[in-house]
Design a protein around this motif. Sequence first.
Motif, PDB file in Angstrom:
ATOM      1  N   SER A  49       0.847  -1.196   0.000  1.00 53.05           N
ATOM      2  CA  SER A  49       0.000   0.000   0.000  1.00 53.05           C
ATOM      3  C   SER A  49       0.881   1.244   0.000  1.00 53.05           C
ATOM      4  CB  SER A  49      -0.905   0.021   1.228  1.00 53.05           C
ATOM      5  OG  SER A  49      -0.215   0.580   2.336  1.00 53.05           O
TER       6      SER A  49
ATOM      7  N   SER B 168       5.412   5.403  10.857  1.00 50.45           N
ATOM      8  CA  SER B 168       6.202   6.595  11.185  1.00 50.45           C
ATOM      9  C   SER B 168       5.265   7.619  11.814  1.00 50.45           C
ATOM     10  CB  SER B 168       6.867   7.180   9.936  1.00 50.45           C
ATOM     11  OG  SER B 168       5.893   7.706   9.063  1.00 50.45           O
TER      12      SER B 168
ATOM     13  N   GLY C  42       7.900  11.079   8.259  1.00 45.42           N
ATOM     14  CA  GLY C  42       8.941  10.760   9.234  1.00 45.42           C
ATOM     15  C   GLY C  42       9.677   9.484   8.834  1.00 45.42           C
TER      16      GLY C  42
ATOM     17  N   PRO D 128       1.659   4.918   1.757  1.00 45.62           N
ATOM     18  CA  PRO D 128       1.551   5.262   3.187  1.00 45.62           C
ATOM     19  C   PRO D 128       0.322   6.120   3.454  1.00 45.62           C
ATOM     20  CG  PRO D 128       3.342   6.495   2.152  1.00 45.62           C
ATOM     21  CD  PRO D 128       2.780   5.611   1.093  1.00 45.62           C
TER      22      PRO D 128
HETATM   23  P1  ADP Z   1      10.676  -2.256   1.600  1.00 42.09           P
HETATM   24  O1  ADP Z   1      10.659  -3.566   0.893  1.00 42.09           O
HETATM   25  O2  ADP Z   1      11.982  -1.611   1.668  1.00 42.09           O
HETATM   26  O3  ADP Z   1      10.001  -2.316   2.919  1.00 42.09           O
HETATM   27  P2  ADP Z   1       8.474  -1.407   0.007  1.00 42.09           P
HETATM   28  O4  ADP Z   1       8.419  -0.348  -1.033  1.00 42.09           O
HETATM   29  O5  ADP Z   1       8.217  -2.814  -0.363  1.00 42.09           O
HETATM   30  O6  ADP Z   1       9.864  -1.247   0.702  1.00 42.09           O
HETATM   31  O7  ADP Z   1       7.449  -1.040   1.132  1.00 42.09           O
HETATM   32  C1  ADP Z   1       7.432   0.148   1.711  1.00 42.09           C
HETATM   33  C2  ADP Z   1       6.174   0.232   2.557  1.00 42.09           C
HETATM   34  O8  ADP Z   1       6.389   1.203   3.552  1.00 42.09           O
HETATM   35  C3  ADP Z   1       4.970   0.688   1.776  1.00 42.09           C
HETATM   36  O9  ADP Z   1       3.820   0.030   2.238  1.00 42.09           O
HETATM   37  C4  ADP Z   1       4.893   2.168   2.081  1.00 42.09           C
HETATM   38  O10 ADP Z   1       3.576   2.661   2.053  1.00 42.09           O
HETATM   39  C5  ADP Z   1       5.425   2.218   3.489  1.00 42.09           C
HETATM   40  N1  ADP Z   1       6.090   3.474   3.817  1.00 42.09           N
HETATM   41  C6  ADP Z   1       7.033   4.109   3.110  1.00 42.09           C
HETATM   42  N2  ADP Z   1       7.437   5.226   3.744  1.00 42.09           N
HETATM   43  C7  ADP Z   1       6.737   5.288   4.904  1.00 42.09           C
HETATM   44  C8  ADP Z   1       6.727   6.196   6.009  1.00 42.09           C
HETATM   45  N3  ADP Z   1       7.516   7.247   6.074  1.00 42.09           N
HETATM   46  N4  ADP Z   1       5.878   5.922   7.020  1.00 42.09           N
HETATM   47  C9  ADP Z   1       5.091   4.854   7.005  1.00 42.09           C
HETATM   48  N5  ADP Z   1       5.066   3.961   6.006  1.00 42.09           N
HETATM   49  C10 ADP Z   1       5.882   4.170   4.958  1.00 42.09           C
END
Ligand code: ADP
Length: 491
Positions: A169, A212, A222, A171
Amino acid sequence: MTIDKSEYLIKRHNKVYEVVIGLEVHAQVTSNSKLFSSSSTKFGAEPNTQVSLVDAAFPGMLPVINEFCVKQAIKTGIGLRAQINKRSVFDRKNYFYADLPQGYQISQFKYPIVGEGTVILDMQDGQKEVGIERLHLEQDAGKSIHDMDPQNTLVDLNRSGVALMEIVSKPDLRTPNEVSVYIKKLRSIMRYLGTCDGNMQEGSLRADVNVSVRLKDTKKLGTRCEIKNVNSIKFMQMAIDYEANRQVDLIEEGKSIDQETRLFDTKKNETRSMRSKEDAHDYRYFPDPDLLPLEVNDEFINELKLTIPELPDDKKKRFIEEFKLTPYEATILVSDIETSKYFEEVIAKMGKNQDIKLAVNWITGELFAVLNNKNLEISQSPISAKNLAKLVNLIKNGTISGKIGKTIFELMMDGDKDPQIIVEEKGLKQESDPKALEALIDKIINENQEKAIEYKNGKEKLFGFFVGQAMKISGGKANPQLINEILKKKL
Ligand code: ADP
Ligand code: MG
Protein backbone atom coordinates in the motif's frame (compact mmCIF):
# COMPACT_ATOMS: atom_id res chain seq x y z
CA MET A 1 -4.62 3.08 24.43
CA THR A 2 -6.85 4.76 21.91
CA ILE A 3 -7.16 2.04 19.33
CA ASP A 4 -10.62 2.47 17.90
CA LYS A 5 -10.89 6.21 17.74
CA SER A 6 -11.55 7.47 14.24
CA GLU A 7 -9.19 10.36 14.83
CA TYR A 8 -5.99 8.83 16.10
CA LEU A 9 -3.49 11.44 17.22
CA ILE A 10 -0.78 11.35 19.80
CA LYS A 11 -0.47 14.37 22.07
CA ARG A 12 2.62 15.34 24.08
CA HIS A 13 3.35 18.73 25.65
CA ASN A 14 0.98 20.75 23.44
CA LYS A 15 2.26 18.98 20.35
CA VAL A 16 0.06 16.81 18.20
CA TYR A 17 1.51 13.95 16.18
CA GLU A 18 -0.09 12.08 13.32
CA VAL A 19 0.68 8.43 12.60
CA VAL A 20 1.46 7.25 9.06
CA ILE A 21 1.12 3.59 8.18
CA GLY A 22 1.84 1.59 5.02
CA LEU A 23 1.33 -2.15 4.74
CA GLU A 24 3.06 -4.87 2.80
CA VAL A 25 0.52 -7.68 2.85
CA HIS A 26 1.62 -11.20 1.98
CA ALA A 27 -1.36 -13.10 0.66
CA GLN A 28 -1.03 -16.77 -0.17
CA VAL A 29 -2.39 -17.46 -3.63
CA THR A 30 -5.21 -19.98 -3.65
CA SER A 31 -3.74 -22.70 -5.85
CA ASN A 32 -3.35 -26.46 -5.57
CA SER A 33 0.29 -26.34 -6.53
CA LYS A 34 3.27 -24.08 -5.89
CA LEU A 35 4.51 -21.14 -7.93
CA PHE A 36 7.33 -22.99 -9.71
CA SER A 37 6.68 -26.66 -8.97
CA SER A 38 3.79 -29.11 -8.91
CA SER A 39 3.99 -29.90 -5.17
CA SER A 40 0.79 -29.61 -3.18
CA THR A 41 0.09 -26.52 -1.09
CA LYS A 42 -2.40 -28.19 1.21
CA PHE A 43 -2.28 -26.84 4.77
CA GLY A 44 -1.54 -29.08 7.73
CA ALA A 45 0.38 -31.93 6.06
CA GLU A 46 3.19 -33.78 7.85
CA PRO A 47 6.41 -31.76 7.66
CA ASN A 48 8.47 -32.12 4.48
CA THR A 49 5.91 -34.25 2.66
CA GLN A 50 5.09 -31.63 0.04
CA VAL A 51 8.55 -30.82 -1.21
CA SER A 52 9.74 -31.41 -4.75
CA LEU A 53 13.37 -31.27 -5.86
CA VAL A 54 12.69 -27.73 -7.07
CA ASP A 55 11.39 -26.65 -3.65
CA ALA A 56 14.40 -28.20 -1.95
CA ALA A 57 16.70 -26.47 -4.46
CA PHE A 58 18.55 -29.51 -5.67
CA PRO A 59 21.28 -28.53 -8.10
CA GLY A 60 20.21 -28.34 -11.70
CA MET A 61 16.49 -28.14 -11.00
CA LEU A 62 14.64 -25.54 -13.04
CA PRO A 63 11.55 -23.57 -12.01
CA VAL A 64 8.51 -23.61 -14.29
CA ILE A 65 5.97 -20.84 -13.80
CA ASN A 66 2.47 -21.95 -12.73
CA GLU A 67 0.03 -20.24 -15.12
CA PHE A 68 -2.83 -20.52 -12.67
CA CYS A 69 -0.94 -18.44 -10.07
CA VAL A 70 -0.27 -15.78 -12.71
CA LYS A 71 -4.00 -15.64 -13.45
CA GLN A 72 -4.78 -15.34 -9.76
CA ALA A 73 -2.41 -12.40 -9.40
CA ILE A 74 -3.90 -10.62 -12.40
CA LYS A 75 -7.44 -11.19 -11.15
CA THR A 76 -6.45 -9.71 -7.80
CA GLY A 77 -4.94 -6.75 -9.64
CA ILE A 78 -8.23 -6.21 -11.45
CA GLY A 79 -10.04 -6.38 -8.09
CA LEU A 80 -7.71 -3.66 -6.81
CA ARG A 81 -8.55 -1.47 -9.87
CA ALA A 82 -4.89 -1.64 -10.68
CA GLN A 83 -2.68 -1.36 -13.70
CA ILE A 84 -1.87 -4.84 -15.06
CA ASN A 85 1.64 -4.94 -16.45
CA LYS A 86 1.92 -6.95 -19.62
CA ARG A 87 5.58 -7.54 -18.98
CA SER A 88 7.02 -8.40 -15.59
CA VAL A 89 10.30 -9.90 -14.45
CA PHE A 90 11.25 -12.41 -11.77
CA ASP A 91 14.33 -11.52 -9.75
CA ARG A 92 16.46 -13.30 -7.22
CA LYS A 93 16.46 -11.70 -3.79
CA ASN A 94 19.60 -13.10 -2.20
CA TYR A 95 19.89 -13.87 1.47
CA PHE A 96 20.91 -16.79 3.63
CA TYR A 97 18.64 -18.64 5.97
CA ALA A 98 18.23 -22.33 6.79
CA ASP A 99 14.62 -22.35 5.62
CA LEU A 100 15.60 -20.90 2.24
CA PRO A 101 17.46 -23.71 0.49
CA GLN A 102 17.98 -21.82 -2.77
CA GLY A 103 19.86 -19.06 -0.98
CA TYR A 104 17.57 -16.63 -2.70
CA GLN A 105 13.87 -15.95 -2.95
CA ILE A 106 12.35 -15.61 -6.40
CA SER A 107 10.39 -12.38 -6.30
CA GLN A 108 9.64 -9.43 -8.55
CA PHE A 109 11.48 -6.21 -7.94
CA LYS A 110 11.64 -3.55 -10.64
CA TYR A 111 8.89 -4.91 -12.84
CA PRO A 112 5.98 -6.29 -10.81
CA ILE A 113 3.00 -7.94 -12.49
CA VAL A 114 0.57 -5.36 -11.08
CA GLY A 115 1.11 -1.62 -10.67
CA GLU A 116 -0.84 1.16 -9.00
CA GLY A 117 -4.41 0.66 -7.80
CA THR A 118 -6.95 1.68 -5.18
CA VAL A 119 -8.85 0.15 -2.30
CA ILE A 120 -11.93 1.91 -0.93
CA LEU A 121 -12.49 1.79 2.81
CA ASP A 122 -16.00 2.16 4.20
CA MET A 123 -15.50 4.16 7.36
CA GLN A 124 -18.21 5.32 9.73
CA ASP A 125 -17.93 8.88 8.47
CA GLY A 126 -17.70 8.08 4.77
CA GLN A 127 -15.28 6.48 2.34
CA LYS A 128 -11.53 6.69 2.24
CA GLU A 129 -9.26 5.72 -0.64
CA VAL A 130 -6.03 3.90 0.01
CA GLY A 131 -3.48 3.77 -2.79
CA ILE A 132 -1.92 0.50 -3.86
CA GLU A 133 1.69 0.86 -4.91
CA ARG A 134 2.07 -2.54 -6.54
CA LEU A 135 1.37 -6.25 -6.32
CA HIS A 136 4.08 -8.75 -7.11
CA LEU A 137 4.41 -12.51 -7.15
CA GLU A 138 7.01 -14.27 -5.03
CA GLN A 139 7.73 -17.59 -3.38
CA ASP A 140 7.31 -18.30 0.29
CA ALA A 141 10.22 -19.71 2.30
CA GLY A 142 10.11 -22.82 4.48
CA LYS A 143 9.44 -22.71 8.17
CA SER A 144 12.01 -22.92 10.96
CA ILE A 145 10.66 -24.59 14.07
CA HIS A 146 12.52 -23.59 17.21
CA ASP A 147 10.37 -25.08 19.95
CA MET A 148 10.08 -28.80 19.20
CA ASP A 149 13.60 -29.96 19.87
CA PRO A 150 15.58 -28.44 22.76
CA GLN A 151 18.91 -28.76 20.93
CA ASN A 152 18.05 -28.12 17.31
CA THR A 153 16.03 -25.97 15.01
CA LEU A 154 13.92 -28.05 12.66
CA VAL A 155 13.04 -27.02 9.13
CA ASP A 156 9.79 -27.79 7.34
CA LEU A 157 9.93 -27.07 3.62
CA ASN A 158 6.23 -27.65 2.87
CA ARG A 159 5.72 -23.93 2.43
CA SER A 160 8.88 -23.49 0.42
CA GLY A 161 7.89 -22.28 -3.04
CA VAL A 162 4.23 -21.60 -2.25
CA ALA A 163 2.99 -18.61 -4.28
CA LEU A 164 2.48 -15.34 -2.44
CA MET A 165 1.15 -12.03 -3.65
CA GLU A 166 2.83 -9.13 -1.92
CA ILE A 167 0.42 -6.22 -1.96
CA VAL A 168 2.14 -2.95 -1.07
CA SER A 169 0.00 0.00 0.00
CA LYS A 170 0.99 3.64 -0.20
CA PRO A 171 1.55 5.26 3.19
CA ASP A 172 -2.10 6.34 3.23
CA LEU A 173 -3.32 4.76 6.44
CA ARG A 174 -3.57 6.91 9.56
CA THR A 175 -5.15 4.89 12.35
CA PRO A 176 -5.17 1.34 13.71
CA ASN A 177 -8.86 1.23 12.89
CA GLU A 178 -8.20 2.08 9.24
CA VAL A 179 -5.64 -0.71 9.15
CA SER A 180 -8.25 -3.14 10.38
CA VAL A 181 -10.81 -1.98 7.81
CA TYR A 182 -8.15 -2.10 5.06
CA ILE A 183 -7.09 -5.68 5.83
CA LYS A 184 -10.70 -6.80 6.00
CA LYS A 185 -11.47 -5.12 2.70
CA LEU A 186 -8.48 -6.69 0.97
CA ARG A 187 -9.46 -10.06 2.35
CA SER A 188 -13.05 -9.58 1.26
CA ILE A 189 -12.03 -8.70 -2.30
CA MET A 190 -9.70 -11.69 -2.54
CA ARG A 191 -12.35 -14.04 -1.16
CA TYR A 192 -14.88 -12.78 -3.69
CA LEU A 193 -12.28 -13.45 -6.37
CA GLY A 194 -11.21 -16.80 -4.92
CA THR A 195 -7.57 -15.74 -5.12
CA CYS A 196 -6.65 -15.98 -1.41
CA ASP A 197 -8.62 -17.57 1.41
CA GLY A 198 -7.43 -14.88 3.83
CA ASN A 199 -7.08 -17.35 6.66
CA MET A 200 -4.82 -15.54 9.12
CA GLN A 201 -4.57 -18.45 11.59
CA GLU A 202 -3.07 -20.60 8.86
CA GLY A 203 -0.75 -17.81 7.78
CA SER A 204 -2.44 -17.18 4.42
CA LEU A 205 -2.47 -13.46 5.17
CA ARG A 206 0.26 -11.64 7.07
CA ALA A 207 1.64 -8.17 6.90
CA ASP A 208 4.76 -6.12 7.42
CA VAL A 209 3.58 -2.94 9.08
CA ASN A 210 5.48 0.28 8.36
CA VAL A 211 4.96 3.03 10.92
CA SER A 212 6.20 6.60 11.18
CA VAL A 213 5.02 9.71 13.00
CA ARG A 214 5.09 13.40 12.13
CA LEU A 215 3.71 16.61 13.57
CA LYS A 216 0.13 17.04 12.45
CA ASP A 217 -0.27 19.28 9.40
CA THR A 218 3.30 18.76 8.21
CA LYS A 219 3.96 17.27 4.79
CA LYS A 220 7.28 15.49 5.12
CA LEU A 221 7.09 11.84 6.12
CA GLY A 222 8.94 10.76 9.23
CA THR A 223 11.46 7.92 9.32
CA ARG A 224 9.64 4.60 9.30
CA CYS A 225 10.16 1.41 11.19
CA GLU A 226 8.94 -1.82 9.70
CA ILE A 227 7.35 -4.39 11.98
CA LYS A 228 7.78 -7.77 10.31
CA ASN A 229 5.31 -10.53 9.74
CA VAL A 230 2.34 -9.70 11.94
CA ASN A 231 -0.39 -12.31 11.58
CA SER A 232 -3.48 -10.91 13.25
CA ILE A 233 -5.37 -7.65 12.94
CA LYS A 234 -5.37 -7.19 16.68
CA PHE A 235 -1.60 -7.59 16.87
CA MET A 236 -1.19 -5.12 13.99
CA GLN A 237 -3.21 -2.56 15.93
CA MET A 238 -1.34 -3.17 19.17
CA ALA A 239 2.02 -3.02 17.40
CA ILE A 240 1.14 0.28 15.71
CA ASP A 241 -0.04 1.81 18.96
CA TYR A 242 3.11 0.77 20.78
CA GLU A 243 5.43 1.74 17.95
CA ALA A 244 3.89 5.17 17.28
CA ASN A 245 4.10 6.09 20.96
CA ARG A 246 7.69 4.85 21.14
CA GLN A 247 8.65 7.04 18.21
CA VAL A 248 6.91 10.11 19.62
CA ASP A 249 8.70 9.60 22.95
CA LEU A 250 12.06 9.45 21.18
CA ILE A 251 11.37 12.64 19.24
CA GLU A 252 10.21 14.39 22.38
CA GLU A 253 13.48 13.39 24.05
CA GLY A 254 15.27 15.08 21.17
CA LYS A 255 16.48 11.79 19.70
CA SER A 256 16.08 10.61 16.15
CA ILE A 257 14.36 7.49 14.80
CA ASP A 258 16.56 4.82 13.25
CA GLN A 259 15.07 3.20 10.21
CA GLU A 260 14.97 -0.40 11.31
CA THR A 261 13.20 -3.71 11.10
CA ARG A 262 11.37 -4.57 14.28
CA LEU A 263 9.48 -7.48 15.69
CA PHE A 264 6.23 -7.44 17.67
CA ASP A 265 6.46 -9.46 20.87
CA THR A 266 2.88 -10.58 21.45
CA LYS A 267 3.59 -11.62 25.05
CA LYS A 268 5.17 -8.37 26.17
CA ASN A 269 3.01 -6.30 23.85
CA GLU A 270 5.94 -4.29 22.54
CA THR A 271 8.06 -3.99 19.42
CA ARG A 272 11.76 -4.85 19.55
CA SER A 273 14.59 -4.07 17.20
CA MET A 274 15.60 -7.01 14.97
CA ARG A 275 18.13 -5.37 12.69
CA SER A 276 18.78 -2.05 11.05
CA LYS A 277 16.72 -1.78 7.92
CA GLU A 278 18.30 -3.48 4.93
CA ASP A 279 18.28 -1.67 1.61
CA ALA A 280 17.37 -3.22 -1.70
CA HIS A 281 21.03 -3.27 -2.74
CA ASP A 282 21.82 -5.47 0.26
CA TYR A 283 19.89 -8.22 -1.45
CA ARG A 284 21.81 -8.02 -4.74
CA TYR A 285 18.59 -8.34 -6.73
CA PHE A 286 19.11 -9.53 -10.28
CA PRO A 287 16.81 -11.06 -12.91
CA ASP A 288 16.54 -14.81 -12.45
CA PRO A 289 18.38 -16.35 -15.41
CA ASP A 290 16.24 -19.49 -15.14
CA LEU A 291 13.04 -17.62 -15.90
CA LEU A 292 12.06 -15.61 -18.94
CA PRO A 293 10.31 -12.29 -18.44
CA LEU A 294 6.61 -12.93 -17.97
CA GLU A 295 4.58 -11.57 -20.85
CA VAL A 296 0.80 -11.53 -21.14
CA ASN A 297 -1.32 -9.95 -23.88
CA ASP A 298 -4.61 -8.05 -23.88
CA GLU A 299 -6.55 -11.13 -24.88
CA PHE A 300 -5.28 -13.02 -21.82
CA ILE A 301 -6.18 -10.13 -19.53
CA ASN A 302 -9.59 -9.57 -21.13
CA GLU A 303 -10.51 -13.21 -20.76
CA LEU A 304 -9.72 -12.95 -17.07
CA LYS A 305 -11.82 -9.81 -16.77
CA LEU A 306 -14.80 -11.84 -17.92
CA THR A 307 -14.39 -14.15 -14.93
CA ILE A 308 -14.47 -11.37 -12.33
CA PRO A 309 -17.64 -11.57 -10.21
CA GLU A 310 -19.53 -8.58 -8.88
CA LEU A 311 -17.16 -7.24 -6.22
CA PRO A 312 -18.08 -5.74 -2.83
CA ASP A 313 -18.10 -2.06 -3.90
CA ASP A 314 -20.43 -2.70 -6.84
CA LYS A 315 -22.59 -5.04 -4.84
CA LYS A 316 -22.91 -2.44 -2.12
CA LYS A 317 -24.02 0.16 -4.63
CA ARG A 318 -26.57 -2.22 -6.08
CA PHE A 319 -27.92 -3.22 -2.66
CA ILE A 320 -28.45 0.43 -1.80
CA GLU A 321 -30.25 1.15 -5.07
CA GLU A 322 -32.17 -2.07 -5.52
CA PHE A 323 -33.10 -2.88 -1.93
CA LYS A 324 -33.00 0.63 -0.44
CA LEU A 325 -30.51 -0.43 2.21
CA THR A 326 -28.60 2.17 4.18
CA PRO A 327 -24.88 2.35 3.33
CA TYR A 328 -24.18 0.87 6.74
CA GLU A 329 -26.46 -2.13 6.20
CA ALA A 330 -25.10 -2.66 2.70
CA THR A 331 -21.51 -2.55 3.95
CA ILE A 332 -22.23 -5.26 6.49
CA LEU A 333 -24.07 -7.49 4.05
CA VAL A 334 -21.44 -7.34 1.30
CA SER A 335 -18.39 -7.60 3.54
CA ASP A 336 -18.36 -11.35 3.12
CA ILE A 337 -19.41 -13.04 -0.11
CA GLU A 338 -21.31 -15.83 1.66
CA THR A 339 -23.32 -13.32 3.70
CA SER A 340 -24.29 -11.44 0.56
CA LYS A 341 -25.39 -14.69 -1.08
CA TYR A 342 -27.47 -15.64 1.96
CA PHE A 343 -29.12 -12.23 2.03
CA GLU A 344 -29.97 -12.35 -1.66
CA GLU A 345 -31.40 -15.82 -1.28
CA VAL A 346 -33.64 -14.66 1.58
CA ILE A 347 -34.89 -11.79 -0.58
CA ALA A 348 -35.57 -14.12 -3.50
CA LYS A 349 -37.39 -16.66 -1.33
CA MET A 350 -39.58 -14.01 0.32
CA GLY A 351 -41.35 -13.47 -2.99
CA LYS A 352 -43.76 -10.59 -3.46
CA ASN A 353 -44.75 -8.15 -0.74
CA GLN A 354 -41.38 -8.59 0.90
CA ASP A 355 -40.25 -6.59 3.90
CA ILE A 356 -36.56 -6.17 3.17
CA LYS A 357 -35.86 -4.04 6.24
CA LEU A 358 -37.30 -6.73 8.43
CA ALA A 359 -35.18 -9.37 6.71
CA VAL A 360 -32.05 -7.26 7.18
CA ASN A 361 -32.85 -6.86 10.86
CA TRP A 362 -33.28 -10.58 11.35
CA ILE A 363 -30.07 -11.42 9.52
CA THR A 364 -27.85 -8.81 11.15
CA GLY A 365 -29.57 -9.16 14.53
CA GLU A 366 -30.72 -12.62 15.55
CA LEU A 367 -28.86 -14.67 12.97
CA PHE A 368 -25.50 -12.94 13.37
CA ALA A 369 -25.79 -13.25 17.15
CA VAL A 370 -26.31 -17.00 16.88
CA LEU A 371 -23.46 -17.46 14.39
CA ASN A 372 -21.21 -15.41 16.62
CA ASN A 373 -22.13 -17.37 19.71
CA LYS A 374 -21.65 -20.72 18.05
CA ASN A 375 -18.61 -19.52 16.14
CA LEU A 376 -20.09 -20.54 12.81
CA GLU A 377 -19.67 -19.18 9.30
CA ILE A 378 -22.88 -18.14 7.60
CA SER A 379 -22.43 -21.06 5.19
CA GLN A 380 -22.89 -23.30 8.24
CA SER A 381 -25.97 -21.43 9.44
CA PRO A 382 -28.37 -23.69 11.36
CA ILE A 383 -31.22 -21.83 9.65
CA SER A 384 -31.42 -21.86 5.86
CA ALA A 385 -32.16 -18.73 3.86
CA LYS A 386 -35.38 -20.35 2.71
CA ASN A 387 -36.72 -20.85 6.23
CA LEU A 388 -35.58 -17.45 7.44
CA ALA A 389 -37.49 -15.94 4.52
CA LYS A 390 -40.59 -17.85 5.61
CA LEU A 391 -40.23 -16.61 9.18
CA VAL A 392 -39.93 -12.99 8.05
CA ASN A 393 -43.00 -13.41 5.87
CA LEU A 394 -45.01 -14.87 8.77
CA ILE A 395 -44.24 -11.77 10.80
CA LYS A 396 -44.83 -9.43 7.91
CA ASN A 397 -48.30 -10.83 7.13
CA GLY A 398 -49.32 -10.78 10.79
CA THR A 399 -49.53 -14.54 11.31
CA ILE A 400 -47.17 -14.20 14.26
CA SER A 401 -45.80 -11.30 16.28
CA GLY A 402 -42.13 -10.37 16.26
CA LYS A 403 -41.87 -11.62 19.80
CA ILE A 404 -43.25 -15.05 18.98
CA GLY A 405 -40.93 -14.91 15.97
CA LYS A 406 -38.00 -15.04 18.37
CA THR A 407 -39.38 -18.12 20.08
CA ILE A 408 -39.90 -19.78 16.72
CA PHE A 409 -36.41 -18.76 15.61
CA GLU A 410 -34.96 -20.67 18.58
CA LEU A 411 -36.98 -23.75 17.67
CA MET A 412 -35.97 -23.53 14.01
CA MET A 413 -32.34 -23.99 14.94
CA ASP A 414 -33.03 -27.59 15.77
CA GLY A 415 -32.56 -29.12 12.33
CA ASP A 416 -33.55 -26.09 10.25
CA LYS A 417 -37.23 -26.58 10.97
CA ASP A 418 -39.89 -24.93 8.81
CA PRO A 419 -41.38 -22.04 10.87
CA GLN A 420 -44.84 -22.58 9.37
CA ILE A 421 -44.89 -26.10 10.77
CA ILE A 422 -43.73 -24.89 14.19
CA VAL A 423 -46.55 -22.31 14.25
CA GLU A 424 -49.10 -25.01 13.54
CA GLU A 425 -47.66 -27.67 15.84
CA LYS A 426 -47.32 -25.32 18.79
CA GLY A 427 -50.45 -23.29 18.11
CA LEU A 428 -48.45 -20.06 18.04
CA LYS A 429 -50.56 -18.23 15.55
CA GLN A 430 -51.14 -14.64 16.48
CA GLU A 431 -54.62 -13.83 17.81
CA SER A 432 -55.94 -11.06 15.60
CA ASP A 433 -59.66 -11.59 15.95
CA PRO A 434 -61.00 -8.28 17.38
CA LYS A 435 -63.94 -9.99 19.09
CA ALA A 436 -61.74 -12.45 20.96
CA LEU A 437 -59.33 -9.71 21.95
CA GLU A 438 -62.12 -7.45 23.17
CA ALA A 439 -63.41 -10.24 25.34
CA LEU A 440 -59.94 -10.76 26.74
CA ILE A 441 -59.55 -7.08 27.53
CA ASP A 442 -62.98 -6.79 29.09
CA LYS A 443 -62.00 -9.61 31.41
CA ILE A 444 -58.71 -7.97 32.35
CA ILE A 445 -60.35 -4.59 33.04
CA ASN A 446 -63.00 -6.29 35.10
CA GLU A 447 -60.44 -8.04 37.23
CA ASN A 448 -58.41 -4.84 37.70
CA GLN A 449 -61.08 -2.24 38.32
CA GLU A 450 -58.94 -0.15 40.68
CA LYS A 451 -56.08 0.11 38.26
CA ALA A 452 -58.48 1.07 35.49
CA ILE A 453 -59.75 3.95 37.60
CA GLU A 454 -56.24 5.07 38.50
CA TYR A 455 -55.41 5.08 34.79
CA LYS A 456 -58.46 7.16 33.97
CA ASN A 457 -57.42 9.58 36.73
CA GLY A 458 -54.16 10.20 34.94
CA LYS A 459 -51.73 7.45 35.92
CA GLU A 460 -50.80 6.79 32.31
CA LYS A 461 -47.97 4.46 33.14
CA LEU A 462 -50.57 1.81 33.90
CA PHE A 463 -51.30 1.37 30.22
CA GLY A 464 -48.26 -0.86 29.98
CA PHE A 465 -49.62 -2.99 32.79
CA PHE A 466 -52.77 -3.76 30.79
CA VAL A 467 -50.80 -4.55 27.64
CA GLY A 468 -48.57 -6.82 29.68
CA GLN A 469 -51.56 -8.67 31.13
CA ALA A 470 -53.06 -9.20 27.70
CA MET A 471 -49.79 -10.58 26.36
CA LYS A 472 -49.30 -12.76 29.41
CA ILE A 473 -52.76 -14.29 29.40
CA SER A 474 -52.66 -14.89 25.65
CA GLY A 475 -49.26 -16.54 25.93
CA GLY A 476 -47.71 -13.78 23.83
CA LYS A 477 -50.05 -14.49 20.95
CA ALA A 478 -52.30 -11.43 21.12
CA ASN A 479 -51.70 -9.03 18.24
CA PRO A 480 -49.98 -6.16 20.06
CA GLN A 481 -51.22 -3.50 17.68
CA LEU A 482 -54.84 -4.52 18.10
CA ILE A 483 -54.40 -4.80 21.87
CA ASN A 484 -53.19 -1.22 21.94
CA GLU A 485 -56.09 0.02 19.87
CA ILE A 486 -58.74 -1.80 21.85
CA LEU A 487 -57.27 -0.79 25.22
CA LYS A 488 -57.23 2.87 24.21
CA LYS A 489 -60.86 2.59 23.28
CA LYS A 490 -61.97 0.77 26.41
CA LEU A 491 -59.98 2.46 29.14
P1 ADP B 1 10.68 -2.26 1.60
O1 ADP B 1 10.66 -3.57 0.89
O2 ADP B 1 11.98 -1.61 1.67
O3 ADP B 1 10.00 -2.32 2.92
P2 ADP B 1 8.47 -1.41 0.01
O4 ADP B 1 8.42 -0.35 -1.03
O5 ADP B 1 8.22 -2.81 -0.36
O6 ADP B 1 9.86 -1.25 0.70
O7 ADP B 1 7.45 -1.04 1.13
C1 ADP B 1 7.43 0.15 1.71
C2 ADP B 1 6.17 0.23 2.56
O8 ADP B 1 6.39 1.20 3.55
C3 ADP B 1 4.97 0.69 1.78
O9 ADP B 1 3.82 0.03 2.24
C4 ADP B 1 4.89 2.17 2.08
O10 ADP B 1 3.58 2.66 2.05
C5 ADP B 1 5.42 2.22 3.49
N1 ADP B 1 6.09 3.47 3.82
C6 ADP B 1 7.03 4.11 3.11
N2 ADP B 1 7.44 5.23 3.74
C7 ADP B 1 6.74 5.29 4.90
C8 ADP B 1 6.73 6.20 6.01
N3 ADP B 1 7.52 7.25 6.07
N4 ADP B 1 5.88 5.92 7.02
C9 ADP B 1 5.09 4.85 7.00
N5 ADP B 1 5.07 3.96 6.01
C10 ADP B 1 5.88 4.17 4.96
MG1 MG C 1 9.29 -4.23 3.42
